[in-house]
Structure formats: structure tokens, C-alpha cells
Write a protein that holds these residues in place. Structure first.
Motif, PDB file in Angstrom:
ATOM      1  N   UNK A   1       0.826  -1.210   0.000  1.00 46.87           N
ATOM      2  CA  UNK A   1       0.000   0.000   0.000  1.00 46.87           C
ATOM      3  C   UNK A   1       0.858   1.257   0.000  1.00 46.87           C
ATOM      4  N   UNK A   2       1.994   1.205   0.647  1.00 47.07           N
ATOM      5  CA  UNK A   2       2.914   2.335   0.601  1.00 47.07           C
ATOM      6  C   UNK A   2       3.410   2.571  -0.823  1.00 47.07           C
ATOM      7  N   UNK A   3       3.652   1.499  -1.569  1.00 47.25           N
ATOM      8  CA  UNK A   3       4.054   1.652  -2.972  1.00 47.25           C
ATOM      9  C   UNK A   3       2.943   2.343  -3.774  1.00 47.25           C
ATOM     10  N   UNK A   4       1.702   1.925  -3.534  1.00 49.75           N
ATOM     11  CA  UNK A   4       0.574   2.516  -4.257  1.00 49.75           C
ATOM     12  C   UNK A   4       0.442   3.991  -3.933  1.00 49.75           C
ATOM     13  N   UNK A   5       0.438   4.338  -2.656  1.00 47.88           N
ATOM     14  CA  UNK A   5       0.114   5.699  -2.235  1.00 47.88           C
ATOM     15  C   UNK A   5       1.343   6.586  -2.077  1.00 47.88           C
ATOM     16  N   UNK A   6       2.336   6.129  -1.344  1.00 48.31           N
ATOM     17  CA  UNK A   6       3.511   6.975  -1.092  1.00 48.31           C
ATOM     18  C   UNK A   6       4.424   7.023  -2.322  1.00 48.31           C
ATOM     19  N   UNK A   7       4.678   5.862  -2.911  1.00 51.30           N
ATOM     20  CA  UNK A   7       5.490   5.844  -4.121  1.00 51.30           C
ATOM     21  C   UNK A   7       4.803   6.574  -5.258  1.00 51.30           C
ATOM     22  N   UNK A   8       3.489   6.368  -5.393  1.00 55.36           N
ATOM     23  CA  UNK A   8       2.730   7.062  -6.432  1.00 55.36           C
ATOM     24  C   UNK A   8       2.762   8.562  -6.236  1.00 55.36           C
ATOM     25  N   UNK A   9       2.594   9.008  -4.986  1.00 48.26           N
ATOM     26  CA  UNK A   9       2.640  10.436  -4.691  1.00 48.26           C
ATOM     27  C   UNK A   9       4.003  11.022  -5.040  1.00 48.26           C
ATOM     28  N   UNK A  10       5.057  10.306  -4.691  1.00 47.34           N
ATOM     29  CA  UNK A  10       6.400  10.822  -4.922  1.00 47.34           C
ATOM     30  C   UNK A  10       6.683  11.000  -6.413  1.00 47.34           C
ATOM     31  N   UNK A  11       6.294  10.021  -7.213  1.00 51.45           N
ATOM     32  CA  UNK A  11       6.629  10.084  -8.633  1.00 51.45           C
ATOM     33  C   UNK A  11       5.736  11.055  -9.392  1.00 51.45           C
ATOM     34  N   UNK A  12       4.522  11.333  -8.892  1.00 52.87           N
ATOM     35  CA  UNK A  12       3.635  12.252  -9.596  1.00 52.87           C
ATOM     36  C   UNK A  12       4.072  13.716  -9.465  1.00 52.87           C
ATOM     37  N   UNK A  13       4.765  14.050  -8.385  1.00 54.11           N
ATOM     38  CA  UNK A  13       5.338  15.390  -8.233  1.00 54.11           C
ATOM     39  C   UNK A  13       4.261  16.478  -8.329  1.00 54.11           C
ATOM     40  N   UNK A  14       3.182  16.317  -7.578  1.00 59.33           N
ATOM     41  CA  UNK A  14       2.095  17.299  -7.586  1.00 59.33           C
ATOM     42  C   UNK A  14       2.253  18.290  -6.435  1.00 59.33           C
ATOM     43  N   UNK A  15       1.751  19.518  -6.589  1.00 60.69           N
ATOM     44  CA  UNK A  15       1.874  20.519  -5.517  1.00 60.69           C
ATOM     45  C   UNK A  15       1.192  20.095  -4.223  1.00 60.69           C
ATOM     46  N   UNK A  16       0.018  19.469  -4.315  1.00 63.79           N
ATOM     47  CA  UNK A  16      -0.687  18.971  -3.133  1.00 63.79           C
ATOM     48  C   UNK A  16      -0.548  17.462  -3.084  1.00 63.79           C
ATOM     49  N   UNK A  17      -0.247  16.893  -1.918  1.00 63.00           N
ATOM     50  CA  UNK A  17      -0.041  15.453  -1.838  1.00 63.00           C
ATOM     51  C   UNK A  17      -1.271  14.660  -2.283  1.00 63.00           C
ATOM     52  N   UNK A  18      -1.026  13.519  -2.887  1.00 65.06           N
ATOM     53  CA  UNK A  18      -2.070  12.534  -3.155  1.00 65.06           C
ATOM     54  C   UNK A  18      -1.694  11.269  -2.389  1.00 65.06           C
ATOM     55  N   UNK A  19      -2.676  10.385  -2.181  1.00 67.05           N
ATOM     56  CA  UNK A  19      -2.373   9.129  -1.504  1.00 67.05           C
ATOM     57  C   UNK A  19      -2.428   9.183   0.014  1.00 67.05           C
ATOM     58  N   UNK A  20      -2.976  10.247   0.570  1.00 65.82           N
ATOM     59  CA  UNK A  20      -3.118  10.367   2.021  1.00 65.82           C
ATOM     60  C   UNK A  20      -4.410  11.117   2.335  1.00 65.82           C
ATOM     61  N   UNK A  21      -5.013  10.808   3.470  1.00 63.00           N
ATOM     62  CA  UNK A  21      -6.156  11.577   3.956  1.00 63.00           C
ATOM     63  C   UNK A  21      -5.655  12.451   5.084  1.00 63.00           C
ATOM     64  N   UNK A  22      -5.255  13.676   4.718  1.00 65.66           N
ATOM     65  CA  UNK A  22      -4.744  14.618   5.696  1.00 65.66           C
ATOM     66  C   UNK A  22      -5.065  16.029   5.216  1.00 65.66           C
ATOM     67  N   UNK A  23      -5.131  16.953   6.120  1.00 64.59           N
ATOM     68  CA  UNK A  23      -5.438  18.339   5.769  1.00 64.59           C
ATOM     69  C   UNK A  23      -4.379  18.861   4.798  1.00 64.59           C
ATOM     70  N   UNK A  24      -4.848  19.471   3.706  1.00 65.29           N
ATOM     71  CA  UNK A  24      -3.955  20.001   2.687  1.00 65.29           C
ATOM     72  C   UNK A  24      -3.720  19.067   1.529  1.00 65.29           C
ATOM     73  N   UNK A  25      -4.086  17.799   1.679  1.00 62.99           N
ATOM     74  CA  UNK A  25      -3.907  16.839   0.592  1.00 62.99           C
ATOM     75  C   UNK A  25      -5.036  16.969  -0.419  1.00 62.99           C
ATOM     76  N   UNK A  26      -4.800  16.469  -1.621  1.00 61.86           N
ATOM     77  CA  UNK A  26      -5.837  16.455  -2.647  1.00 61.86           C
ATOM     78  C   UNK A  26      -7.010  15.598  -2.192  1.00 61.86           C
ATOM     79  N   UNK A  27      -8.217  16.051  -2.504  1.00 66.14           N
ATOM     80  CA  UNK A  27      -9.435  15.360  -2.068  1.00 66.14           C
ATOM     81  C   UNK A  27      -9.782  14.249  -3.060  1.00 66.14           C
ATOM     82  N   UNK A  28      -8.979  13.203  -3.042  1.00 62.31           N
ATOM     83  CA  UNK A  28      -9.153  12.033  -3.907  1.00 62.31           C
ATOM     84  C   UNK A  28      -9.389  10.816  -3.017  1.00 62.31           C
TER      85      UNK A  28
END
Length: 497
Positions: free
Chosen positions: A367-394
Motif C-alpha cells: 500500500x505504501x508503494x501505491x500511495x507513497x510511491x505514487x505520490x512521490x513520482x507524480x510530483x504534484x503541488x498537493x499530496x495525493x495518496x493520504x487523507x490529511x489536511x492540505x492533501x488532494x481530495x481524492x
């Protein structure tokens, strides 16, 4: 509507969390604004009634142009397989409406499976066109998914991509390959200027650009460096297939006198922008170089098994500190875009490598590969792959009453080992409900499928014609593959050898 409250969810915050948290999520302007109990705001409310809410899945590697080809081929090694997927002697121009429909079909499948982000290494047969770029990026904008798009286009003559092939081919076929339509570095850089200007940051930032050389042996040194310059200038991912097969290991020895990992590192282009796709036939030195570079490795387990490429050294890469993300590759080598299948495959296939069973991947690592690795390689201004304040609402909302959670012992193991995508009820991207109760809200699915059905007779005819055409070249490619297969490279990634 990009303002939303998701009410009464059981949240899995990230891959690091072991348990579900009962809470509401307030979304403002496509970002998570607040997480708490009984949140109130004058916005749309989606009451999920205790269902499981997870970060949207990230499909970190695929090729959408294969979407019409699922189920067309038996198992073949990559180099033979590509004859049927990307015919080297093709001509003509793709119709933009067909490209749009092809892209929508795959994106629709992914959204209904809870996949909210994707990285599309799009190729073009035979040449890149602005109309096709617009059709792909426009389809992703239309359907509401978060997409990063690159232009995967080789610029060298076909036989120079491989070892031995030039000498194996008859003179007339070599000449035909030399005359076949082929992109240039200058032309591709113009296409990238258009992609970045027109689409990077479009649709409230949902659509973004990446660069792709396809693979280092399919490009020139100047072009590889030019793409690296674009990646650094615009902070883009850089897609690069490296050491997917044993033949590519042999190619490095024959053409560059070193592994392809060492080659790109020597060129100065291997850094945190690069997504190294597959990374199967790497040795210990390659792994150390990858770890020092900051590059992310894309693991595509189902495709790797389907094409007989081998088993990626997951534990060696991860223990060295190499970030890993997860992908499906394409609908003609995975035969779907169901990332859940790749998730389970990644969790179990590495047991075939043997060794200490305590080194086999844990579900939290997958799951870390899916969410954390995916977030790292996408290089987006707002994090994806986490439910936390400031992250993308996906988000993906999964039915808590589905068999996946009956009984529920460990939510992460349930997701990795038990889920196949059937539990997904709703999918939210950028704060917008794009799948509600299993139905897309952004496009007319019935019309999309009617258009596909109308095209199917021609698609089947095209597939038959392509197979007949590729068979004339296959004997030479088969000989090349077998010649590389018997080379001693000092190790193996094949099971049972």
C-alpha cells in the motif's frame, strides 16, 4: 462541485495506519480542509454510512493506446510482443475520436475501481500528432480523473533498439525499417512544448505533463539530455523503461559496455525526476546507483509475469532505499487496468524468490508503494495518496458490507489480499464525486459503450491484420530473443532457473 463533506466514514488515513478512524472529511476547493466529527458546512454532503474510505489509488504506470487491445495476444516475450503492439512498419494517422474513446474506456474502468490518479506513458503509431495529444488529455479532463501524460516515442531506427537484430534481418527488411515513419528529437521537443503549454496544469491542476524517452536505447544522448532539461525546468516526472528483460541486459553489454542503469547515470539524467519502469534485470551495483539517485521504480507485476520478463528484486530495492510505485502497464499486457490485481500480485509473487519468509513484502509495504510511491513520482503541488489536511481530495469509498471485510481482521491485509475492486461504491477526485453508486457522473456511459460496440468489427479486423503482418518479422525477433536468453549475465530473474 469541489466543496464536499464525506459524512460518517471509516477512514484509512494512509499506508502507515493500522486501523480505521471514524470521522467526517470537509473538502474545500478540491483539497482536504478538515477532518473531524460532525463537521458542518453549507456544501454537498455524501453520507457513506460507515463505509471504508481510503485514499484514491494511484496507477503509476500505463499506456492508454493499448486500451483497445485487451485479450488480443497470447503470452509473448516483450520484444516479440511489441511487434504486435507497436508495429515498426506502421503508417497512417490515428483518428482523434477513436483516440478519445480509447482513452475514456480505460479511464472509466479505473475510476469505477477507485483509481483516482494515473500516469499515462502514451505512445503514437506511427507518429505523434497534436490532435492525438488533445484527444488523450482532453478525455482525462472530460471524465474527471487526475492524469499525468507523457509522449512515449522512440526516435531511432527499429533495429538499433536491440542487440543482434541488424545482422539477423534480411537487407530488404532493414531498408524498409530505415524508410518507415519515425520521429526526430526536434519534432518531439516541439510536441513537448505544445503538451506543456496547452495541458500542464489544466483542469484545476488535474492534468499534468511528464516527459518520456520510452527507453534509453530508443533515443539519442542529446534527446535524453534535452528531456532531462525539460523535467528539471518544469519539475516533471521523466518516464524511462530500464532493464525490463534479460535481452535489455544483454543490449547494455553489447551497445554501451555497461548496464542501462549505469548508462543513464553516466549521462547525468538519473535523478529524483526519473521513474525507472520495471527495473527487473538490475544487479547490486545498479540498485546502489538507483538508491543514490532518488529515482522511483515502477513495479508492474502482472505485466512482468504475463510477458515472462522476470521477478523484480523488490526486497533488495526497498532495503536499499529505492522508492517503489505500482502500475498495471497496459490493457494488452495486464489485460485490464485493475490495480487491485497488481496489488495482490505484488504482495504474493515475491515469495517465489524464496529466502527468508520474513523478507517477503508486507501488505503495508504494498500500500505504501501505491500511495507513497505514487505520490512521490507524480510530483504534484498537493499530496495525493493520504487523507490529511492540505492533501488532494481524492478518495475511494468501499462498501463495508462487501465480502472483502467479512470478517474484518486487518484492514490493510483485507485491501491487499481480499479486494478486487468489486467493493468500490463511490470515487471522488479533486472534491468531485465522479462515480456514485458504481455509475460515472461525468460522461454518458451508455453512449460511450454504444460507440465502442460500433467500432468492434473494425477493431477485430485490425487486430487480425496486425497479427498477420507481424508474423513476417517474428522469426527474426524470436531468434534475437533466444540468442540473448542463453547469454550468461551472472544472475537470473526468472523463477525456477
Amino acid at each position: 462541485m469541489r466543496d464536499l463533506i464525506i459524512r460518517n466514514g471509516n477512514l484509512l488515513i494512509s499506508a502507515d495506519h493500522e486501523t480505521l478512524v471514524r470521522a467526517d472529511i470537509l473538502v474545500r476547493d478540491g483539497l482536504i480542509a478538515e477532518i473531524g466529527s460532525n463537521l458542518q458546512a453549507d456544501v454537498e454532503v455524501l453520507d457513506v454510512a460507515g463505509d471504508v474510505v481510503i485514499p484514491g489509488l494511484i496507477n503509476a504506470h500505463l499506456h492508454s493506446p493499448g486500451n483497445f487491445m485487451r485479450g488480443t495476444l497470447e503470452g509473448l516475450p516483450l520484444e516479440v510482443f511489441m511487434l504486435y503492439e507497436v508495429p515498426p512498419l506502421a503508417s497512417g494517422v490515428e483518428a482523434p475520436e477513436a483516440v478519445r474513446l480509447r482513452t475514456l474506456i480505460g479511464a472509466a474502468e479505473m475510476l469505477k475501481l477507485g483509481i483516482t490518479s494515473l500516469m499515462d506513458d502514451a505512445f503514437f503509431v506511427p507518429l505523434t500528432t497534436r490532435s492525438s495529444i488533445d484527444a488523450i488529455a482532453g478525455a482525462y479532463k472530460e471524465i474527471g480523473i487526475r492524469a499525468t501524460v507523457a509522449l512515449d516515442q522512440p526516435i531511432v531506427v527499429e533495429y538499433d533498439k536491440y542487440p543482434f537484430l541488424r545482422d539477423l534481418l534480411p537487407d530488404d527488411i532493414r531498408r524498409t525499417m530505415e524508410l518507415a515513419p519515425r520521429e526526430t528529437a526536434e519534432g518531439m521537443l516541439e510536441h513537448y512544448a505544445y503538451l506543456i503549454e496547452r495541458w500542464h496544469g489544466a483542469a484545476h491542476g488535474r492534468i499534468a505533463a511528464a516527459v518520456s524517452c520510452s527507453a534509453p536505447q530508443r533515443a539519442t544522448e542529446d534527446y535524453l539530455r534535452a528531456l532531462h532539461g525539460l523535467a528539471r525546468k518544469h519539475d516533471l516526472p521523466y518516464f524511462c523503461h530500464i532493464l525490463e528483460t534479460k535481452l535489455q541486459r544483454v543490449l547494455g553489454e553489447e551497445k554501451y559496455g555497461q548496464s542501462l542503469v549505469k548508462y543513464v547515470d553516466q549521462l547525468g539524467i538519473l535523478d529524483e525526476h526519473m521513474q525507472v519502469i520495471h527495473s527487473i534485470w538490475v544487479d547490486a551495483e545498479d540498485i546502489a546507483i538507483l538508491a543514490a539517485s532518488g529515482a522511483v521504480v515502477a513495479h508492474n507485476p502482472v505485466c512482468n509475469m504475463r510477458l515472462g520478463s522476470g521477478v523484480m528484486p523488490f526486497r533488495s530495492l526497498r532495503d536499499a532505499g529505492v522508492p517503489i510505485c505500482l502500475g498495471t502497464d497496459e490493457a494488452v499486457s495486464d489485460d485490464s487496468h485493475n490495480l487491485w490485481g497488481a496489488i495482490k500480485a505484488a504482495s504474493v509473487m515475491h515469495a517465489l524468490a524464496g529466502g527468508d519468509y520474513r523478507d517477503w513484502p508486507a501488505c503495508s509495504e504494498i500500500l505504501s508503494a501505491v500511495w507513497d510511491g505514487g505520490n512521490r513520482v507524480m510530483r504534484r503541488p498537493s499530496p495525493v495518496g493520504r487523507i490529511e489536511v492540505g492533501a488532494a481530495a481524492d478518495f475511494a469509498v468501499l462498501d463495508a458490507n462487501s465480502p472483502t471485510f467479512q470478517p474484518l481482521h486487518d484492514v490493510r491485509r483485507a485491501l491487499v489480499l481480499c479486494e478486487a475492486g468489486r467493493s468500490v461504491r463511490h470515487t471522488i477526485v479533486d472534491g468531485r464525486v465522479v462515480v456514485r453508486d458504481g455509475r460515472l457522473t461525468t460522461i454518458d456511459e451508455t453512449k460511450m459503450l454504444e460507440s465502442l460496440r460500433a467500432m468492434e468489427p473494425q477493431l477485430r479486423a485490425d487486430a487480425i491484420a496486425l497479427r498477420e503482418s507481424a508474423r513476417s518479422l517474428e522469426p527474426y525477433y524470436r531468434q534475437m530473443v533466444m540468442q540473448a536468453a542463453v547469454r550468461d549475465v551472472g544472475f537470473t530473474r526468472w523463477v525456477g532457473k
